[in-house]
Every structure is written in structure tokens, then in C-alpha cells.
Design a protein around this motif. Structure first.
Motif, PDB file in Angstrom:
ATOM      1  N   HIS A  87       0.858  -1.187   0.000  1.00  0.00           N
ATOM      2  CA  HIS A  87       0.000   0.000   0.000  1.00  0.00           C
ATOM      3  C   HIS A  87       0.893   1.235   0.000  1.00  0.00           C
ATOM      4  CE1 HIS A  87      -2.926  -2.979   1.484  1.00  0.00           C
ATOM      5  NE2 HIS A  87      -3.803  -2.226   0.844  1.00  0.00           N
TER       6      HIS A  87
ATOM      7  N   TYR B 101      -3.693   1.358   5.222  1.00  0.00           N
ATOM      8  CA  TYR B 101      -2.750   0.229   5.424  1.00  0.00           C
ATOM      9  C   TYR B 101      -1.301   0.637   5.155  1.00  0.00           C
ATOM     10  CZ  TYR B 101      -7.060  -2.467   5.390  1.00  0.00           C
ATOM     11  OH  TYR B 101      -8.315  -2.930   5.671  1.00  0.00           O
ATOM     12  N   LYS B 104       2.279  -0.195   8.108  1.00  0.00           N
ATOM     13  CA  LYS B 104       3.301  -1.252   8.141  1.00  0.00           C
ATOM     14  C   LYS B 104       4.635  -0.757   7.566  1.00  0.00           C
ATOM     15  CE  LYS B 104       1.260  -3.080   3.945  1.00  0.00           C
ATOM     16  NZ  LYS B 104       0.246  -4.003   3.454  1.00  0.00           N
ATOM     17  N   ARG B 185      -7.508   1.884  14.926  1.00  0.00           N
ATOM     18  CA  ARG B 185      -7.028   1.628  13.568  1.00  0.00           C
ATOM     19  C   ARG B 185      -7.942   2.217  12.490  1.00  0.00           C
ATOM     20  NH1 ARG B 185      -2.968  -2.115  14.068  1.00  0.00           N
ATOM     21  NH2 ARG B 185      -2.972  -3.223  16.029  1.00  0.00           N
ATOM     22  N   ARG B 262      -1.891  -6.076  11.385  1.00  0.00           N
ATOM     23  CA  ARG B 262      -2.549  -5.776  10.097  1.00  0.00           C
ATOM     24  C   ARG B 262      -1.797  -4.706   9.347  1.00  0.00           C
ATOM     25  NH1 ARG B 262      -8.338  -4.350  11.894  1.00  0.00           N
ATOM     26  NH2 ARG B 262      -7.518  -4.504  13.970  1.00  0.00           N
TER      27      ARG B 262
END
Lengths: 309, 262
Positions: A87, B101, B104, B185, B262
Motif C-alpha cells: 500500500h 494500510y 506497516k 485503527r 494488520r
């Protein structure tokens, strides 16, 4: 030589669910290690533990000699990673997204952005907002982020995801080059067995959080079952001949005769002689190696026969 | 704080490329425009009679069509509307990393997570402060257009200070919203928490305990209850400071220690 990645009896539980169950593995520097498993096998959870994103319930992780968690953030200068579907900030261009990563990795020179854009074939999309990119180009951008700072260790979750066949080949060559020419260690997860066999030096097969088998590619080739496929004009009659001759043979729905005993596989000429003498000469005679998919399913017990290891 | 400046640059780039600054400015610009409308109503009794209920409301909130009243209205709007708007900003700055997202990519970097979190807080504070300043500028323009009588000496200084301090108190109180955006989140949990706080503020202030409920204090300081700002004790201000600090620390600890599956 420092081991690139080492885990010892690694366990991760989420409430009653055990995502990773006693995983012990070791990845040497400069090798391509493929972590193979079905969806939900525990691959991504393991990768997140390797990156310090998720803390193990028990067990230990060492990355490039450092035990995790580590207070030394400089470790991550030596690691490039891609976790799950890539992403990016959709309102930023490809170049800006990479610039963001460059700024957050102090010491990486500005030219690295253009270099990685060229290396991943993103030049035509460099000034396009990432929200408009195809899945394949999003994947390339994810890989570009991982490669931006030329790290000696790459941890890649499904690096071939979303790529077209040409892209898969291109990335395969890129990773092989990095490992062979630059000594980069690649730890990659995948569920694409054919891809893994072409790329990896060693393969770890994970199922339900446990490492079922760890083997190098040569072992994988040896472990795959072989069989002799025979076709004749009258399949039933030919089957009867082979059964009478003492071979373990069976007839498939499409009329092929499958022989799995080693006597037949090692001496297909004997099988042909028997059939010719009986008046049912073979129209096809071939020794085939088990596909990777059946091998994998057999190993994880999803071929109906239970786990093999 | 290691690599904080590049982290701030990154956050500012994300803000610049988004439409959120425009949307928040348009939303907040309603405050001086509404204030201007009340001033028109108060200036013209004939119009006030025609609009009826709004006229009554304008009497309660404003009092007279002059600069002190108008600046007071802007400060009160900053305390009440500003809290919701600044909460929206915090929710976007923190919650977007989870909704998109992208979080991460921020977790295994040489830049410490604490630098990333602080950079976000700094950008939220700057963004909110700039919005307040723009509201003030728009307000001055609206006041001129409406034709408020020239302000006597000594009005602009205190009026501006009250607006700035109200904004500062309100900004401090949105830090816990960042924790809800992170732990939740996304966008909905923090906005739900902010709305719950607004409701609680009404109830607690009505019960007379507003001095000790941090989220009531900016509005009380801005004079929403009349002259109560003069009676706020140092404990009230300390409560605001402590709440802001708890919000920052809770968010930092969560980013450092929570699992990110996630």
C-alpha cells in the motif's frame, strides 16, 4: 558467517488461536529462502515477528545477529521489506512515496529514488499518483521501497503477487541477481510453488503454524514422486496385461494407465516389451515427476491421505 | 529526537497533497460567517424580529454588535466547533495510516516510531493553529463587511490572546483522540470518542462540574458561561495540560509496544 535470520521455538498466539507454533528456522547470508505455505499458514505472522511488528508469545528472533526486540533502530537500515499487499499514500506520486521512505531512512542519497524507479521499471509512472496504479505497479512500488536503500537483507511477503507473467520473470531475475551478484539474503514467503522452485536455494514448508519440512531444491526434486504414464489403443486390455505381469497399475478416467512401482519407473522398456508381446503396444510411454502442487498438498495432508511428514 | 525533522517534512507533504486542509478551512470558516450573521441580527432589530428564534439565540450568545462580542464568539466557536474539527484532523493524521494500510511501512525503519508520532502531533498542532489564525483573519474581514463599530483601544490585544489561548487549550485536548485513532485503527473510533466527549461536556458542564472536566475548560475560558473564565482555577489549566500529556504518552506507548498484525 553471521546467520541472516534465526528463530528459535517461535510461538505466536492470538487468544485461543495459535498462528505460529514452535517455529525454528535459520537463513544463511546470501541465500534465497522461500517460506512456503497455504493462506493462513502463519507466513505473514512470522514475517511480522521478524520485522518487530508483532511480539512473539514465546521463543526468540535474531535478525543479522540482533535479538528482537532491539532498541537499535539502525538494524532496519540493513533490512528491506514488503509485507502483504503493498500500500502507498494514494494522493502522493510514485516518486513522492519513495521520497517519503528515503527521508525516513537517513543517509540514503536523493539519487537512490530515481535509481530504484529505473530498476523496478516504474519510470513511466514516476509522477503518477499511486491511487491510480495497477496492482502490478503497486507491487513494483512496494518492492522499490524495499530495495531503495540497497539493504543486505530482504524480507518479502509474496513478492510476485499481482505481477503479470513477464513481471514475475523480471522480478525473479532481479532477486536472483541481487542474491548471486550482490550477496543479498532474500527471505520470501510464497504459495506459488513453481516460482519457489525456480528461485529458492532452500525451502521451508509451513502448515498450521508449524514448519513441516525444510529442504534444499535438490531434495525437493528427489522427494517428488515419479510415475510411469502408459497409453494404448485398448487401455483395459493393456491394464490387464500389466497387472498379470505383476505391476501395480491403475487406469484413470481418461484411459491412461498409471504405474507407481519403482520397477516400472526404472525400466519403462520392460513395460513396453510386455505390452508389445501381448499385442497391445503403447502409444505413449512417459516417466513423469509429480507436480509441485500434489507434492505440497500431500505434505500438508490435503490430498486426502493425511500429512506425509 | 532522532530524525524528527524529516518525519515532520513527510507529514507536511501528506497534508499538502490532500484536500483535508481545504475541507477543514471551509468547515471552520462557518464560525466567523455565523458570527457575522449574528452581528447583523443584533445590529438591525427589525431583521431580528423577522428571524425570531435566531434573534433570541443571538442575544444569548453575543449580546451586542461590537468587536469584543464578536471576538468572544470566535473564541467560543473555537472551543466548541474547534474541538470537533481538530479531532477530525487528528483522526485523519493518525487514522489514515491504518485506513490506508500504510502503517506497516513505518514500523521497521531507522526513524524511531516515537519520532513519527511526535511529528504527527506537531503537524496537527501547527495545522490547527494556522486554521485558528485564518479564522481570525476571516473574522476581521467579516466584521468589517458587517460594519461593526471601530474597536476601542485595548480590545484587539485581549481578544486575540483569548482566542489564541482557547485554541491552545483545545489543541491540547485532542491528543487522546490520536490514541483512539491508533488503537481503533481508523477514523470512526476517534470521531466516536470525540462526539462522546462533546456530549459528556454538555452534561458535566450543565451539572456544574465543568471546571474539573478538561474538555469543558476551553469553552469556560472563552466565556461561554458569561464571566466564568475569570474564576477558573490553576487546577483547571493543569487538568488540560495533564490530559494533553496523557494523550501524547498513551499514543507513543501504543505505537511502541502494541502488536501490529494488520
Amino acid at each position: 558467517m553471521v546467520t541472516a535470520i534465526e528463530t528459535d521455538k517461535l510461538i505466536k498466539r492470538y487468544g485461543p488461536v495459535t498462528a505460529v507454533d514452535g517455529l525454528t528456522l535459520r537463513v544463511d547470508q546470501g541465500e534465497i529462502y522461500a517460506f512456503l505455505g497455504l493462506n493462513g499458514a502463519g507466513k505473514t505472522t512470522t514475517i511480522r515477528m521478524l520485522l518487530g511488528m508483532v511480539k512473539p508469545t514465546a521463543g526468540q528472533v535474531r535478525v543479522l545477529g540482533a535479538s528482537l526486540p532491539t532498541g537499535d533502530r539502525q538494524l532496519w537500515n540493513a533490512v528491506g521489506y514488503l509485507v502483504e499487499t503493498p500500500h502507498a499514500y494514494p494522493e502522493l506520486t510514485v516518486r513522492e512515496n519513495l521520497e517519503v521512505m528515503r527521508r525516513l531512512r537517513p543517509g540514503v542519497e536523493p539519487a537512490a529514488v530515481s535509481r530504484v524507479i529505473d530498476r523496478l521499471g516504474l519510470a513511466a509512472y514516476a509522477d503518477r499518483r499511486t491511487g491510480t496504479l495497477s496492482l502490478g505497479n503497486q507491487q513494483r512500488l512496494g518492492l522499490a521501497k524495499a530495495l531503495l536503500h540497497t539493504p543486505p537483507l530482504l524480507i518479502l511477503d509474496e513478492p510476485a503477487n499481482g505481477l503479470d507473467p513477464a513481471g514475475i520473470v523480471e522480478i525473479r531475475h532481479l532477486l536472483l541477481d541481487l542474491a548471486r551478484q550482490e550477496g543479498v539474503t532474500v527471505f520470501m514467503s510464497s504459495h506459488i510453488l513453481g516460482e519457489v522452485a525456480r528461485l529458492a536455494d532452500r525451502i521451508g514448508i509451513i502448515h498450521q503454524g508449524q514448519l513441516l519440512q525444510e529442504l534444499d531444491v535438490a531434495e525437493l526434486e528427489r522427494n517428488r514422486r515419479r510415475r510411469l504414464i502408459v497409453r494404448a489403443h485398448d487401455g483395459r486390455a493393456a491394464l490387464a496385461v500389466l497387472l498379470n505381469a505383476g505391476f501395480a497399475a491403475s487406469l484413470t478416467a481418461d484411459g491412461a494407465i498409471i504405474l507407481t512401482d519403482s520397477a516400472a519407473i526404472e525400466r519403462p522398456d520392460e513395460v513396453a516389451t510386455q505390452l508389445v508381446l501381448a499385442g497391445h503396444p503403447p502409444t505413449r510411454l512417459a516417466v513423469e515427476q509429480e507436480d509441485l502442487e500434489p507434492y505440497f498438498l500431500r505434505l500438508v495432508g490435503l490430498d486426502g491421505a493425511g500429512p506425509d511428514a | 529526537m532522532h530524525n524528527l525533522t524529516p518525519a515532520i517534512w513527510v507529514e507536511l507533504l501528506k497534508v499538502r497533497r490532500s484536500r483535508m486542509p481545504l475541507y477543514t478551512l471551509l468547515g471552520f470558516a462557518l464560525a466567523p460567517l455565523a458570527g457575522g450573521f449574528f452581528m447583523i441580527v443584533l445590529k438591525d432589530p427589525e431583521l431580528a424580529r423577522r428571524v425570531g428564534i435566531i434573534s433570541a439565540k443571538a442575544q444569548i450568545v453575543a449580546g451586542a454588535a461590537d468587536w469584543p462580542t464578536y471576538l468572544g464568539f470566535l473564541a467560543q466557536a473555537t472551543a466548541v466547533g474547534g474541538f470537533i474539527l481538530f479531532s477530525l484532523i487528528v483522526s485523519w493524521v493518525f487514522g489514515r495510516e491504518f485506513a490506508d494500510y500504510t502503517v506497516k511501512d513505518l514500523l521497521a525503519l531507522p526513524t524511531p516510531r516515537s519520532s513519527l508520532v511526535l511529528a504527527k502531533f506537531i503537524v496537527v498542532a501547527v495545522w490547527s493553529a494556522v486554521l485558528t489564525a485564518m479564522i481570525f483573519v476571516i473574522g476581521v474581514g467579516v466584521g468589517q463587511v458587517v460594519g461593526l463599530p471601530p474597536a476601542p483601544a485595548g480590545v484587539w490585544g485581549p481578544g486575540t490572546v483569548v482566542l489564541a489561548i482557547t485554541a491552545g487549550l483545545t489543541i491540547a485536548l485532542v491528543t487522546p483522540v490520536a490514541f483512539f485513532a491508533s488503537a481503533g485503527r481508523g477514523y470512526l473510533p476517534p470521531m466516536g470518542a470525540a462526539i462522546l466527549v462533546v456530549v459528556l461536556t454538555q452534561i458535566i458542564a450543565a451539572a456544574g462540574w465543568g471546571d474539573y472536566f478538561p474538555w469543558s475548560i476551553p469553552a469556560l475560558y472563552a466565556g461561554i458561561g458569561g464571566v466564568q473564565s475569570l474564576t477558573l482555577s490553576p487546577i483547571s489549566y493543569a487538568l488540560v495540560g495533564a490530559t494533553g500529556l496523557v494523550g501524547v504518552i498513551a499514543t507513543l506507548v501504543w505505537w511502541e509496544l502494541a502488536d501490529q498484525p494488520r
